[in-house]
Design a protein around this motif. Structure first.
Motif, PDB file in Angstrom:
ATOM      1  N   LYS A  20       0.833  -1.205   0.000  1.00  0.00           N
ATOM      2  CA  LYS A  20       0.000   0.000   0.000  1.00  0.00           C
ATOM      3  C   LYS A  20       0.867   1.253   0.000  1.00  0.00           C
ATOM      4  CE  LYS A  20      -3.813  -2.080   2.541  1.00  0.00           C
ATOM      5  NZ  LYS A  20      -4.472  -2.134   3.836  1.00  0.00           N
ATOM      6  N   LEU A  21       1.883   1.262   0.856  1.00  0.00           N
ATOM      7  CA  LEU A  21       2.772   2.422   0.944  1.00  0.00           C
ATOM      8  C   LEU A  21       3.576   2.590  -0.343  1.00  0.00           C
ATOM      9  CD1 LEU A  21       3.878   4.737   2.642  1.00  0.00           C
ATOM     10  CD2 LEU A  21       5.509   3.121   3.644  1.00  0.00           C
ATOM     11  N   ALA A  22       4.084   1.490  -0.884  1.00  0.00           N
ATOM     12  CA  ALA A  22       4.887   1.556  -2.117  1.00  0.00           C
ATOM     13  C   ALA A  22       4.068   2.144  -3.260  1.00  0.00           C
ATOM     14  CB  ALA A  22       5.395   0.161  -2.481  1.00  0.00           C
ATOM     15  N   HIS A  23       2.826   1.710  -3.397  1.00  0.00           N
ATOM     16  CA  HIS A  23       1.981   2.232  -4.475  1.00  0.00           C
ATOM     17  C   HIS A  23       1.631   3.704  -4.243  1.00  0.00           C
ATOM     18  CE1 HIS A  23       1.575  -1.369  -6.862  1.00  0.00           C
ATOM     19  NE2 HIS A  23       1.413  -2.060  -5.742  1.00  0.00           N
ATOM     20  N   ALA A  24       1.424   4.087  -2.997  1.00  0.00           N
ATOM     21  CA  ALA A  24       1.142   5.491  -2.694  1.00  0.00           C
ATOM     22  C   ALA A  24       2.346   6.373  -3.020  1.00  0.00           C
ATOM     23  CB  ALA A  24       0.743   5.642  -1.219  1.00  0.00           C
ATOM     24  N   VAL A  25       3.542   5.910  -2.644  1.00  0.00           N
ATOM     25  CA  VAL A  25       4.764   6.659  -2.949  1.00  0.00           C
ATOM     26  C   VAL A  25       4.954   6.754  -4.458  1.00  0.00           C
ATOM     27  CG1 VAL A  25       7.295   6.616  -2.800  1.00  0.00           C
ATOM     28  CG2 VAL A  25       5.922   6.131  -0.768  1.00  0.00           C
ATOM     29  N   HIS A  26       4.798   5.618  -5.135  1.00  0.00           N
ATOM     30  CA  HIS A  26       4.962   5.609  -6.591  1.00  0.00           C
ATOM     31  C   HIS A  26       3.987   6.578  -7.259  1.00  0.00           C
ATOM     32  CE1 HIS A  26       4.329   4.211 -10.710  1.00  0.00           C
ATOM     33  NE2 HIS A  26       5.613   3.935 -10.675  1.00  0.00           N
ATOM     34  N   ASP A  27       2.741   6.558  -6.840  1.00  0.00           N
ATOM     35  CA  ASP A  27       1.738   7.450  -7.428  1.00  0.00           C
ATOM     36  C   ASP A  27       2.073   8.916  -7.164  1.00  0.00           C
ATOM     37  OD1 ASP A  27       0.407   5.203  -8.322  1.00  0.00           O
ATOM     38  OD2 ASP A  27      -1.191   5.313  -6.811  1.00  0.00           O
ATOM     39  N   ALA A  28       2.568   9.228  -5.967  1.00  0.00           N
ATOM     40  CA  ALA A  28       2.926  10.606  -5.640  1.00  0.00           C
ATOM     41  C   ALA A  28       4.129  11.073  -6.459  1.00  0.00           C
ATOM     42  CB  ALA A  28       3.204  10.738  -4.138  1.00  0.00           C
ATOM     43  N   VAL A  29       5.133  10.213  -6.600  1.00  0.00           N
ATOM     44  CA  VAL A  29       6.300  10.562  -7.422  1.00  0.00           C
ATOM     45  C   VAL A  29       5.867  10.742  -8.870  1.00  0.00           C
ATOM     46  CG1 VAL A  29       8.507   9.725  -8.343  1.00  0.00           C
ATOM     47  CG2 VAL A  29       8.021   9.504  -5.900  1.00  0.00           C
ATOM     48  N   ALA A  30       5.080   9.804  -9.377  1.00  0.00           N
ATOM     49  CA  ALA A  30       4.619   9.889 -10.767  1.00  0.00           C
ATOM     50  C   ALA A  30       3.814  11.165 -10.996  1.00  0.00           C
ATOM     51  CB  ALA A  30       3.799   8.657 -11.129  1.00  0.00           C
ATOM     52  N   GLY A  31       2.974  11.527 -10.044  1.00  0.00           N
ATOM     53  CA  GLY A  31       2.191  12.759 -10.172  1.00  0.00           C
ATOM     54  C   GLY A  31       3.075  13.993 -10.235  1.00  0.00           C
ATOM     55  N   SER A  32       4.093  14.035  -9.383  1.00  0.00           N
ATOM     56  CA  SER A  32       5.022  15.173  -9.391  1.00  0.00           C
ATOM     57  C   SER A  32       5.818  15.224 -10.688  1.00  0.00           C
ATOM     58  CB  SER A  32       5.983  15.087  -8.197  1.00  0.00           C
ATOM     59  OG  SER A  32       5.287  15.242  -6.993  1.00  0.00           O
ATOM     60  N   LEU A  33       6.238  14.066 -11.178  1.00  0.00           N
ATOM     61  CA  LEU A  33       6.995  14.031 -12.434  1.00  0.00           C
ATOM     62  C   LEU A  33       6.103  14.391 -13.619  1.00  0.00           C
ATOM     63  CD1 LEU A  33       9.263  10.924 -11.855  1.00  0.00           C
ATOM     64  CD2 LEU A  33       9.902  13.342 -11.737  1.00  0.00           C
ATOM     65  N   ASP A  34       4.853  13.933 -13.589  1.00  0.00           N
ATOM     66  CA  ASP A  34       3.913  14.305 -14.652  1.00  0.00           C
ATOM     67  C   ASP A  34       3.730  15.821 -14.692  1.00  0.00           C
ATOM     68  OD1 ASP A  34       3.526  11.686 -15.496  1.00  0.00           O
ATOM     69  OD2 ASP A  34       1.643  11.426 -14.388  1.00  0.00           O
ATOM     70  N   ALA A  35       3.635  16.439 -13.524  1.00  0.00           N
ATOM     71  CA  ALA A  35       3.486  17.898 -13.464  1.00  0.00           C
ATOM     72  C   ALA A  35       4.735  18.590 -14.006  1.00  0.00           C
ATOM     73  CB  ALA A  35       3.216  18.340 -12.025  1.00  0.00           C
TER      74      ALA A  35
END
Length: 145
Positions: A102-117
């Motif tokens: 759960k934590l790994a996917h949350a971190v991955h999604d947050a990093v991906a969101g920041s990189l997408d921005a």
């Protein structure tokens, strides 16, 4: 250079600065989840499935002793667990626990969101073009650079 004009950088300088920017994003996101960047990287790599210690050393560019300490620390937080090979006690695979996944996917999604921005700031360039240009740089296993 006039106001509003971007500096003229070569490819190498641009890649180095991009790498630093990505590392800073990863560090900021990691901190927001009470993880070190190394812990977050390890968790994110394990979202693809369990990996041996040797595979993790190569994937994270860490020495075995450094990786062992890293796994020890996140295992103590119940985010990963070690799986011993039934016939070879020296071989160990590391896998995410339920909480770790759960934590790994949350971190991955947050990093991906920041990189997408970050990438969205590239006017006139679509994701497919950027991905096609950069993929050979990150999938070539013939160099350590």
């Amino acid at each position: 250079m006039t106001a509003g004009q971007l500096p003229r950088l070569g490819v190498a300088d641009t890649l180095v600065r991009t790498a630093h920017r990505v590392q800073r994003i990863f560090a900021d996101v990691s901190r927001s989840f009470d993880l070190t960047p190394q812990q977050a990287q390890l968790l994110c790599r394990l979202t693809e499935g369990a990996m041996t210690m040797t595979e993790l050393c190569a994937a994270l560019n860490l020495e075995k002793s450094s990786l062992t300490g890293l796994v020890d620390r996140i295992e103590a937080r119940s985010l990963v667990h070690r799986i011993r090979h039934p016939q070879d006690r020296r071989m160990v695979r590391v896998d995410l626990t339920g909480e770790g996944a759960k934590l790994a996917h949350a971190v991955h999604d947050a990093v991906a969101g920041s990189l997408d921005a970050l990438v969205a700031r590239l006017a006139g360039t679509d994701d497919a073009t950027i991905t096609a240009a950069l993929t050979p740089l990150v999938t070539d296993n013939t160099t350590n650079a």
